[in-house]
Design a protein around this motif. Structure first.
Motif, mmCIF file in Angstrom:
data_model
loop_
_atom_site.group_PDB
_atom_site.id
_atom_site.type_symbol
_atom_site.label_atom_id
_atom_site.label_comp_id
_atom_site.label_asym_id
_atom_site.label_seq_id
_atom_site.Cartn_x
_atom_site.Cartn_y
_atom_site.Cartn_z
ATOM 1 N N LEU A 258 0.821 -1.214 0.000
ATOM 2 C CA LEU A 258 0.000 0.000 0.000
ATOM 3 C C LEU A 258 0.853 1.262 0.000
ATOM 4 C CD1 LEU A 258 -2.611 1.623 0.289
ATOM 5 C CD2 LEU A 258 -2.473 1.278 2.748
ATOM 6 N N ALA A 259 1.901 1.278 0.804
ATOM 7 C CA ALA A 259 2.717 2.486 0.910
ATOM 8 C C ALA A 259 3.349 2.852 -0.426
ATOM 9 C CB ALA A 259 3.811 2.297 1.967
ATOM 10 N N MET A 260 3.559 1.840 -1.295
ATOM 11 C CA MET A 260 4.128 2.140 -2.603
ATOM 12 C C MET A 260 3.046 2.361 -3.641
ATOM 13 S SD MET A 260 7.549 -0.117 -3.041
ATOM 14 C CE MET A 260 6.717 -1.688 -3.182
ATOM 15 N N LEU A 261 2.024 1.493 -3.631
ATOM 16 C CA LEU A 261 0.989 1.595 -4.657
ATOM 17 C C LEU A 261 0.166 2.851 -4.518
ATOM 18 C CD1 LEU A 261 -0.226 -2.101 -4.782
ATOM 19 C CD2 LEU A 261 1.044 -0.885 -6.544
ATOM 20 N N SER A 422 6.010 4.060 -11.732
ATOM 21 C CA SER A 422 5.836 2.664 -11.332
ATOM 22 C C SER A 422 6.243 2.491 -9.874
ATOM 23 C CB SER A 422 6.684 1.743 -12.219
ATOM 24 O OG SER A 422 6.712 0.428 -11.708
ATOM 25 N N ALA A 423 5.263 2.417 -8.975
ATOM 26 C CA ALA A 423 5.558 2.297 -7.546
ATOM 27 C C ALA A 423 6.245 0.985 -7.231
ATOM 28 C CB ALA A 423 4.259 2.418 -6.747
ATOM 29 N N LEU A 424 5.936 -0.059 -8.005
ATOM 30 C CA LEU A 424 6.552 -1.364 -7.761
ATOM 31 C C LEU A 424 8.061 -1.311 -7.964
ATOM 32 C CD1 LEU A 424 5.835 -4.319 -7.092
ATOM 33 C CD2 LEU A 424 5.667 -4.743 -9.549
ATOM 34 N N ASN A 425 8.516 -0.395 -8.809
ATOM 35 C CA ASN A 425 9.949 -0.291 -9.120
ATOM 36 C C ASN A 425 10.575 0.961 -8.509
ATOM 37 O OD1 ASN A 425 10.266 -2.612 -11.035
ATOM 38 N ND2 ASN A 425 8.705 -1.483 -12.168
ATOM 39 N N ALA A 426 9.992 1.450 -7.418
ATOM 40 C CA ALA A 426 10.445 2.721 -6.845
ATOM 41 C C ALA A 426 11.940 2.738 -6.565
ATOM 42 C CB ALA A 426 9.654 3.008 -5.560
ATOM 43 N N ARG A 427 12.453 1.713 -5.871
ATOM 44 C CA ARG A 427 13.880 1.713 -5.509
ATOM 45 C C ARG A 427 14.764 1.693 -6.751
ATOM 46 N NH1 ARG A 427 14.149 -2.583 -0.422
ATOM 47 N NH2 ARG A 427 12.848 -1.372 1.013
ATOM 48 N N ALA A 428 14.405 0.861 -7.741
ATOM 49 C CA ALA A 428 15.213 0.770 -8.955
ATOM 50 C C ALA A 428 15.183 2.089 -9.721
ATOM 51 C CB ALA A 428 14.702 -0.370 -9.830
#
Length: 450
Positions: A258-261, A422-428
């Motif tokens: 949730l925190a990313m999406l 893209s929240a799923l790829n935030a770190r990348a």
């Protein structure tokens, strides 16, 4: 055998773009539109699913815009450009917007529920009594009976419009709306297949009378999109009579991502003065956002002023909660406080202290998540600004290079759909841009460690 319905039944709404929708700048919005969530009555959510994706998004934004004055005004208005922005509609094709509004006026809403006295009530109404586009403004109206049902505060779900804009299929968004209000109970309960077909808008299709086709073309793709694009995770379960599936239900839990999406969740609310006033009174971040979402900023500010004018209030937060729940205004006075209870036993005190410690720990975790989310939003905004400064050739090369650095197909697909958001790829994404521009995040607060 009936031919499979056209692909547009799955990805509904003419003119809808596949690219990630433009992030909404809360400063450009006013009134109810700043909330970011719309209260949807159970009856409204269970309107048949025969709405295109564009129509379903449109109905939610129109309801959000009108909610505060549903019972006091007959006609509501919204700037057409703002309307398009709110539904993530990045097209200048005004004909598609007209078609969507026409479809809402031609769609019948039917409710079958208990009234305030426990009596069964059935009713039917067009979703919109009228809609009109004139001089860049859309004005519209609901029938009085439907407006009363839409405004009913007894049962509603808060549909997050930032999440809604991520959906690209009508079936996915319809399933999300019908599942989200059950997130606290963990399950939708069993639905007969004919009810589910109606909710998805395929009850008049001979092709989907076959469970094999329904499962392959509606259930599985819709579940996958809900799990990928929203703040809940769902899993279908089936009930069989012999070898035939007769009922299904969806087990629901909150999405741990949730925190990313939901990267925009709460940001618009936290920017409002009334939020700061609530926090200054000792109201938690979560509760402050909940009260503003449920009651509206103006109502909360009014109750804050009213409580501030009372003398001898020992617990402003408790008093404010009661004022909001009961709707106290001006002269009415709450019931007298009960006589003080006898002193608690040592065991009761210890239990109370343990509960308080646990609550404080939970509150600290909520604030920590809020800080992480704010830092992440700031970094995404810096990335978006950096990408905008690149020329088209560079932007295309950047995306191809980023795509080549992602290992999993899930990650690559999410980046294809949402790009630099893209929240799923935030770190990348953050690492990619930090390598390209080492000072890109220099002026931002340091991220809170996970």
């Amino acid at each position: 055998m009936a031919a499979e319905p056209k692909r547009q039944a799955q990805k509904r709404g003419a003119g809808e773009a596949e690219a990630a929708p433009e992030r909404i700048d809360a400063a450009r919005l006013s009134g109810a539109l700043r909330r970011g969530t719309v209260k949807k009555n159970v009856a409204a959510i269970h309107i048949g699913g025969k709405l295109t994706l564009l129509q379903r998004k449109l109905s939610n934004v129109l309801l959000l815009n009108a909610y505060d004055t549903l019972l006091s005004q007959n006609v509501h208005a919204i700037d057409a450009r703002t309307l398009c922005l709110m539904i993530g509609y990045n097209s200048n094709d005004i004909d598609s917007l007209r078609d969507a509004l026409r479809g809402l006026a031609e769609t019948v809403a039917e409710w079958d529920m208990l009234d305030e006295k426990g009596r069964q009530e059935w009713g039917v109404s067009a979703l919109l009594a009228h809609a009109r586009l004139r001089d860049g403004v859309c004005d519209y109206a609901y029938s009085p009976a439907l407006a009363e049902k839409l405004h009913d505060p007894r049962v509603f779900a808060l549909i997050n419009l930032d999440i809604q804009r991520r959906f690209t299929s009508g079936h996915g968004l319809a399933l999300y709306e019908n599942c989200y209000r059950f997130v606290r109970t963990g399950s939708t309960g069993w639905w007969p297949l004919e009810v589910f077909r109606r909710l998805m808008g395929v009850d008049d299709s001979a092709y989907y009378r076959s469970f094999k086709h329904l499962n392959a073309k509606v259930i599985k793709p819709a579940v996958e999109e809900v799990n990928r694009s929203s703040n809940i995770l769902i899993a279908p379960e089936f009930k069989r009579v012999g070898r035939s599936v007769t009922e299904l239900r969806f087990v629901i839990r909150e999405n741990p991502q949730l925190a990313m999406l939901d990267i925009d969740d709460g940001q618009a609310v936290r920017s409002q003065p009334v939020y700061e006033r609530l926090r200054a009174q000792g109201v938690s971040d979560r509760l402050a956002r909940q009260w503003i979402a449920e009651h509206g900023a103006e109502a909360v500010a009014e109750k804050l002023d009213w409580v501030a004018g009372k003398e001898g209030v020992r617990s402003p937060v408790g008093y404010l909660r009661a004022a909001l729940d009961a709707g106290w205004e001006g002269a009415p006075v709450p019931p007298a406080a009960p006589k003080p209870a006898p002193a608690p036993s040592p065991a009761a005190r210890a239990a109370a202290e343990a509960r308080a410690a646990k609550a404080a720990e939970a509150e600290a975790e909520t604030d920590l998540r809020a800080a992480r989310r704010a830092a992440r939003v700031a970094r995404f905004e810096a990335v978006a600004e950096a990408a905008r400064r690149r020329n088209p050739t560079q932007r295309d090369a950047d995306r191809r290079l980023m795509l080549g650095q992602l290992d999993g197909e899930l990650e690559r697909e999410d980046f294809r759909r949402h790009g630099w958001e893209s929240a799923l790829n935030a770190r990348a994404i953050f690492a990619f841009w930090e390598e390209m521009q080492p000072d890109i995040f220099e002026a931002l607060p340091k991220p809170v460690p996970e």
